[in-house]
Structures are given as C-alpha cells and as structure tokens.
Design an enzyme around this catalytic site. Sequence first.
Site, PDB file in Angstrom:
ATOM      1  N   ARG A 164       0.804  -1.221   0.000  1.00 20.02           N
ATOM      2  CA  ARG A 164       0.000   0.000   0.000  1.00 20.02           C
ATOM      3  C   ARG A 164       0.839   1.274   0.000  1.00 20.02           C
ATOM      4  O   ARG A 164       0.449   2.302   0.536  1.00 20.02           O
ATOM      5  CB  ARG A 164      -0.977   0.031   1.178  1.00 20.02           C
ATOM      6  CG  ARG A 164      -1.966  -1.111   1.209  1.00 20.02           C
ATOM      7  CD  ARG A 164      -2.850  -1.153  -0.055  1.00 20.02           C
ATOM      8  NE  ARG A 164      -3.743  -2.293   0.002  1.00 20.02           N
ATOM      9  CZ  ARG A 164      -3.447  -3.506  -0.472  1.00 20.02           C
ATOM     10  NH1 ARG A 164      -2.282  -3.719  -1.066  1.00 20.02           N
ATOM     11  NH2 ARG A 164      -4.295  -4.497  -0.374  1.00 20.02           N
ATOM     12  N   SER A 179     -10.988   1.290   3.034  1.00 12.67           N
ATOM     13  CA  SER A 179     -10.328   0.805   4.245  1.00 12.67           C
ATOM     14  C   SER A 179      -9.553   1.953   4.884  1.00 12.67           C
ATOM     15  O   SER A 179      -8.629   2.494   4.281  1.00 12.67           O
ATOM     16  CB  SER A 179      -9.386  -0.344   3.914  1.00 12.67           C
ATOM     17  OG  SER A 179     -10.104  -1.439   3.388  1.00 12.67           O
ATOM     18  N   GLU A 224      -4.703   4.604   6.100  1.00 12.09           N
ATOM     19  CA  GLU A 224      -4.377   4.427   4.689  1.00 12.09           C
ATOM     20  C   GLU A 224      -4.635   5.693   3.872  1.00 12.09           C
ATOM     21  O   GLU A 224      -3.865   5.999   2.971  1.00 12.09           O
ATOM     22  CB  GLU A 224      -5.181   3.256   4.105  1.00 12.09           C
ATOM     23  CG  GLU A 224      -4.829   2.959   2.656  1.00 12.09           C
ATOM     24  CD  GLU A 224      -5.404   1.645   2.172  1.00 12.09           C
ATOM     25  OE1 GLU A 224      -5.589   1.509   0.955  1.00 12.09           O
ATOM     26  OE2 GLU A 224      -5.662   0.759   2.994  1.00 12.09           O
TER      27      GLU A 224
END
Length: 366
Positions: A175, A252, A358
């Site tokens: 990520r 998320s 995130e």
Amino acid sequence: MASVTTRSSGEALGVAVPLAEHTTLRLGGPAARLVAATTPEDLVEALRRADADGDDVLVLGGGSNLVVADEGFRGTVVRVATTGRRADRVSDGTVQLTVEAGEDWDAVVASAVADGLSGVECLSGIPGKVGAVPVQNVGAYGVEVAELLDSVDVYDRRDGCVRTVPAADLGLAYRTSRLKGSASSVVLRVRFALADSGSSVPIRYPELARALGVELGDRVPLAAAREAVLALRAGKGMVLDPADHDTWSAGSFFTNPLVADEAVPEVLGRIAERLGVEAPVPRYPGGPGRTKFSAAWLIERAGFRRGHPGPGGRVALSSKHTLALTNRGTGSTEDLLALAAEVRDGVRAAFGVVLEPEPVLVNCAL
C-alpha cells in the site's frame, strides 16, 4: 467561504467549491483555488503556475483516498481530469495498456475485462483515478498493482521535467510507493502489462475462491472474477452508492499492520489473554522479518462492532465492514478523526498493535 476565480479551460472553475463535493467521504472545507486539468499539458502548466506563485498544491483525483480538514485547503487544488487509453501488443500474449491519470479506474478495469485482458479483474470496484493506483500500490483479493505495472510518466516539480519511471524504480511495497507522501512527482499516465488470455489470474484469495466455487490457484473467466469481486465489495459497502451511507467512506481506513517477527509472540500472547489460547488468529507473510495481521479482525476483537458510532452518531464504522469509517450524512472531519483515534487507541490498548491510516490526511492529523 473562499472564492474561486473563473478562468479559461484548464484554469480555476466557477464559484467556491467545498472539497467535500470532491471526496467520497463527502467531508472537507473549501479550496482557495480549484483548477481542472483536462490534458496532460494543462496539468503540467497548472502545477508550474502554482509553484511559480508559491502556492501550496493539492493534486486531486477521485477523492476516494482523501481526508480533508474542515478548514479546507488554502492553496491551489489541481483536479486531474485527463482522459485517454491505448492498448499495444508488445509480445505474443502480452498487451501494454497505457492510461491517462484522470481516467476512472473501475471503468478501465471493466474495459480490460471486456477486451479479454487479464490481470486487473480482481481490482474491480475500487473507486478513484488511475493516477492514484501506483501511488498507493492498490491491491485487493490477492492482487497488487505492483505485479501489473510497467512504468509511469511523472512530472517532477523540482526540475520541471517530465520523465518515464520504470515500475522497478518506484519502491512499490504494501500500500505504498516512493510516490506516496511526496508532492514532488505527479503521475501523468500509467502503463500496465496485461495478458491477452481471457482467463483470470490464478485465484489466490480464499474468500474470492469460495465465492467462485473454485480451488485456490484456479483460473476463471474474466467476467466471472469481476462479478464475484464486485459482489463481495458491495456486501462490505465498498462499491460507491450515493444512497448508501456505508459507502460514504475512504474505503479501508487502516492498513493491515505489519508486525516485526520478534514482536509477534507478544501480540499473540495479548490476543490469547483476551480471547483464549484456542482463538484462531489470521496472519500472513508480510515480507522479510514481518508478519501481517488483519486490521479488521483486530478492530472487532478490540470491542468495536459494525456500526460503532462516533461523536453524536454523525460518523460510524460501516454497518457492513469494520475497516471503513463512514460519514452518516452530517459528520465532520473532526468527528471522523475522533472515531479513528478511538479505534486506533482501542486496538493498541488491547493488543499492542498500532494501526496506521491508509488515506492521505490533508491539513489534518490523526
């Protein structure tokens, strides 16, 4: 409310526009100036002009991974609205797909599936623009963009040059990439290497394999893989729907934590104390010396259930998935960050694991 000057194509648009109108959370205050760039040349020129004027710059794509402060952004927001795709066969069975940064990601996935190009089908339903995909090294259901990425064209604001950067030089990891957290390089276009096969990549994710009724490692028709992924994401509130507040999120909110292997026994011990020694703990390889734990699993076992409310019930964990923090229609960024801090601190207190956000936090902090 700040005003935005009306100018010609590629310049600032209309009257003041709250950034809430450009984020999937529907949160965020106004921009001092909003510029829409519809061509790569417009995009480069807008950035050059803002830099020459000494403005702070926020590059805005689909707004699906942004948390913007209630106070907004006092600099120049450059909205990437470029379009264009091209597919070139580079060898037997391999096609290079070149896509401009402002294209809608899921539309690109749908088109690739329709054209029989394999690789991106498990990344269906992810909101946002193509330019953000390599920045985040987007991944889902056992596939990461790093596996498919060939190269990107970026504008380097430090020297004013446009250059092509191979995927191997982007520092792609879970990520993240060298592009994340840096405002100096702005993605103009992205190239993917896809297989002209008509069949999916091997199915690696157990939940997806169960939904498809196949074994791990099996391949399925591209359309079947896409439909199954979309159904799974919709069931978690991860497919945008203006009528469903569970989709008023940034997806998320926390990444799955990567725990150093030497710290894993302590984490497992704290889990056993709380849940019992027989409790199965989902964990996966996280790269050399690290183990990946499930953020959603930790959140739920720390006592946060689906629908857990934040301040005044104006924000809440999704009623479908604990990893999504949602705006219930009247929330603020301050409310959202308070809920995020409550969840982060609860998981840390319960298990000694620190969850990291995130999304990109703009003019605010957790």
